[in-house]
Design a protein around this motif. Structure first.
Motif, PDB file in Angstrom:
ATOM      1  N   TYR A 173       0.840  -1.192   0.000  1.00  0.00           N
ATOM      2  CA  TYR A 173       0.000   0.000   0.000  1.00  0.00           C
ATOM      3  C   TYR A 173       0.878   1.247   0.000  1.00  0.00           C
ATOM      4  O   TYR A 173       1.698   1.432   0.903  1.00  0.00           O
ATOM      5  CB  TYR A 173      -0.903   0.028   1.228  1.00  0.00           C
ATOM      6  N   VAL A 174       0.690   2.114  -0.977  1.00  0.00           N
ATOM      7  CA  VAL A 174       1.384   3.400  -1.011  1.00  0.00           C
ATOM      8  C   VAL A 174       0.418   4.448  -0.467  1.00  0.00           C
ATOM      9  O   VAL A 174      -0.667   4.652  -1.015  1.00  0.00           O
ATOM     10  CB  VAL A 174       1.828   3.768  -2.439  1.00  0.00           C
ATOM     11  N   MET A 175       0.802   5.105   0.620  1.00  0.00           N
ATOM     12  CA  MET A 175      -0.088   6.069   1.263  1.00  0.00           C
ATOM     13  C   MET A 175      -0.056   7.407   0.529  1.00  0.00           C
ATOM     14  O   MET A 175       0.401   8.433   1.040  1.00  0.00           O
ATOM     15  CB  MET A 175       0.307   6.260   2.729  1.00  0.00           C
ATOM     16  N   VAL A 176      -0.545   7.359  -0.697  1.00  0.00           N
ATOM     17  CA  VAL A 176      -0.677   8.567  -1.500  1.00  0.00           C
ATOM     18  C   VAL A 176      -2.025   8.498  -2.208  1.00  0.00           C
ATOM     19  O   VAL A 176      -2.481   7.428  -2.609  1.00  0.00           O
ATOM     20  CB  VAL A 176       0.486   8.709  -2.514  1.00  0.00           C
ATOM     21  N   SER A 177      -2.671   9.639  -2.317  1.00  0.00           N
ATOM     22  CA  SER A 177      -4.000   9.696  -2.944  1.00  0.00           C
ATOM     23  C   SER A 177      -3.886   9.530  -4.450  1.00  0.00           C
ATOM     24  O   SER A 177      -2.788   9.486  -5.021  1.00  0.00           O
ATOM     25  CB  SER A 177      -4.667  11.024  -2.595  1.00  0.00           C
ATOM     26  N   ASP A 178      -5.035   9.450  -5.110  1.00  0.00           N
ATOM     27  CA  ASP A 178      -5.059   9.260  -6.558  1.00  0.00           C
ATOM     28  C   ASP A 178      -4.385  10.424  -7.277  1.00  0.00           C
ATOM     29  O   ASP A 178      -4.331  11.554  -6.764  1.00  0.00           O
ATOM     30  CB  ASP A 178      -6.489   9.102  -7.051  1.00  0.00           C
ATOM     31  N   LEU A 179      -3.933  10.137  -8.497  1.00  0.00           N
ATOM     32  CA  LEU A 179      -3.131  11.090  -9.264  1.00  0.00           C
ATOM     33  C   LEU A 179      -3.839  12.427  -9.459  1.00  0.00           C
ATOM     34  O   LEU A 179      -3.216  13.488  -9.333  1.00  0.00           O
ATOM     35  CB  LEU A 179      -2.762  10.482 -10.615  1.00  0.00           C
ATOM     36  N   SER A 180      -5.136  12.406  -9.764  1.00  0.00           N
ATOM     37  CA  SER A 180      -5.848  13.661 -10.038  1.00  0.00           C
ATOM     38  C   SER A 180      -5.835  14.593  -8.830  1.00  0.00           C
ATOM     39  O   SER A 180      -5.682  15.818  -8.975  1.00  0.00           O
ATOM     40  CB  SER A 180      -7.293  13.367 -10.463  1.00  0.00           C
ATOM     41  N   PHE A 181      -5.959  14.028  -7.623  1.00  0.00           N
ATOM     42  CA  PHE A 181      -5.924  14.861  -6.420  1.00  0.00           C
ATOM     43  C   PHE A 181      -4.519  15.397  -6.172  1.00  0.00           C
ATOM     44  O   PHE A 181      -4.345  16.573  -5.837  1.00  0.00           O
ATOM     45  CB  PHE A 181      -6.397  14.052  -5.212  1.00  0.00           C
ATOM     46  N   VAL A 182      -3.512  14.562  -6.352  1.00  0.00           N
ATOM     47  CA  VAL A 182      -2.127  15.005  -6.164  1.00  0.00           C
ATOM     48  C   VAL A 182      -1.796  16.122  -7.149  1.00  0.00           C
ATOM     49  O   VAL A 182      -1.146  17.121  -6.790  1.00  0.00           O
ATOM     50  CB  VAL A 182      -1.147  13.829  -6.307  1.00  0.00           C
ATOM     51  N   GLN A 183      -2.240  15.997  -8.381  1.00  0.00           N
ATOM     52  CA  GLN A 183      -2.001  17.044  -9.378  1.00  0.00           C
ATOM     53  C   GLN A 183      -2.672  18.347  -8.967  1.00  0.00           C
ATOM     54  O   GLN A 183      -2.104  19.436  -9.155  1.00  0.00           O
ATOM     55  CB  GLN A 183      -2.521  16.586 -10.742  1.00  0.00           C
ATOM     56  N   ALA A 184      -3.853  18.257  -8.399  1.00  0.00           N
ATOM     57  CA  ALA A 184      -4.553  19.460  -7.937  1.00  0.00           C
ATOM     58  C   ALA A 184      -3.802  20.129  -6.797  1.00  0.00           C
ATOM     59  O   ALA A 184      -3.804  21.357  -6.667  1.00  0.00           O
ATOM     60  CB  ALA A 184      -5.973  19.117  -7.497  1.00  0.00           C
TER      61      ALA A 184
END
Length: 323
Positions: free
Chosen positions: A105-116
């Motif tokens: 499990y990578v504790m990072v949100s989905d790409l679209s949220f990270v880009q925002a």
């Protein structure tokens, strides 16, 4: 309960407390699990030194970084990866599926949220769409002062400018390719907050902890209080469910308590540098992650953390006697 389920905190740097929090929480369920770390130069990272083992990795922008990190995780029974730096978030979000295929499990949100979150221009749109006011944009050649300027992809409080009149609009500021200009929020009127929020596997918020920033050093809180105030319900109503968002995020905003005016500034989709204050107040995000991703539990929303907890930071040392 004996299990082999190790945690890896990547690009760990100086986050000694974060390593120790995860070490303490893992020990409560198993004596054999470890907290490992990664760094470009492990010998010079205090958090790497106190971890249960640190692996040397290339720069996060290197083409070999993801393959190298995946190999480390597979070879060392890593179950959870905790990223800590902004520059790592996009590449981990892009490759999260590769790790999940290996049960990691990578504790990072989905790409679209990270880009925002990574581009402050997109962050403003995101916050506005969720009913949170953001500073109004300003024309750098206009006559509305004071104004504030910051890079759209900045971090660590670098290249921030308060411009009070036209004379302060230097060529360096005017020609800076990444600056965005906006309404200045007066810190004599508004209080500055960072809010730690934990999102479960279901992308619903489980904890909201506003931290009032009393004193800042190098972009991080140096002195501050937890405040159980209007911001908790305000954010729960607007950001209670965010599809694709998991783990810890922190939101920076300004709050004027005379009329409950809230101005959103930015979102960091990772542990913030001031998270230890929330932990000591009782918002135990490492425990939440272990309960969800190791023990398979479902979390409910909780607000049992302690109000008005004060953190006063100081420097300490890690001493290594090399032979």
């Amino acid at each position: 309960m004996d299990m082999v389920f190790n945690v890896l905190i990547s690009s760990v740097g100086k986050r000694v407390k974060l390593v120790r929090f995860f070490q303490e929480e893992l020990k409560k369920i198993t004596a054999v699990s470890k907290v490992y770390t990664t760094e470009m130069n492990p010998r010079l990272s205090p958090a790497a030194v106190i971890s249960d083992g640190c692996f040397k990795v290339p720069r996060v922008t290197s083409n070999e970084y993801i393959d190298n990190l995946l190999e480390i995780c597979i070879s060392n029974n890593i179950g959870i990866i905790i990223p800590t730096i902004d520059t790592e978030l996009l590449i981990l979000a892009e490759n999260k599926g590769r790790f999940e295929k290996q049960g990691i499990y990578v504790m990072v949100s989905d790409l679209s949220f990270v880009q925002a979150c990574r581009d402050k221009r997109n962050t403003g749109i995101f916050l506005s769409e969720h009913g949170i006011r953001v500073p109004a944009l300003r024309d750098k050649y206009g006559d509305r002062f004071p104004m504030f300027a910051k890079p759209y992809d900045g971090s660590l409080s670098k290249d921030l400018y308060i411009i009070r009149d036209k004379e302060e609009l230097t060529p360096e500021i005017l020609n800076h390719p990444k600056l965005i200009f906006m309404e200045y929020i007066d810190k004599n009127v508004y209080k500055e907050f960072t809010v730690d929020m934990y999102y479960g596997k279901d992308s619903k918020v489980k904890s909201i902890v506003p931290r009032e920033r009393i004193e800042i050093r190098a972009g991080e809180i140096n002195k501050g209080y937890t405040r159980k105030n209007y911001l908790v319900q305000f954010l729960k109503e607007r950001l209670g469910y965010l599809p694709g968002v998991i783990g810890c995020i922190c939101i920076q905003l300004f709050y004027r308590d005379s009329d409950d005016d809230v101005v959103g500034i930015e979102i960091n989709p990772r542990f913030g540098g001031g998270y230890p204050l929330s932990y000591y107040a009782g918002a135990n995000f490492p425990e939440y992650m272990i309960r969800e991703y190791v023990l398979g539990e479902t979390l409910d929303y909780t607000d049992t953390w302690k109000n008005n907890t004060l953190m006063l930071r100081y420097d300490s040392e890690i001493i290594v006697h090399e032979e």
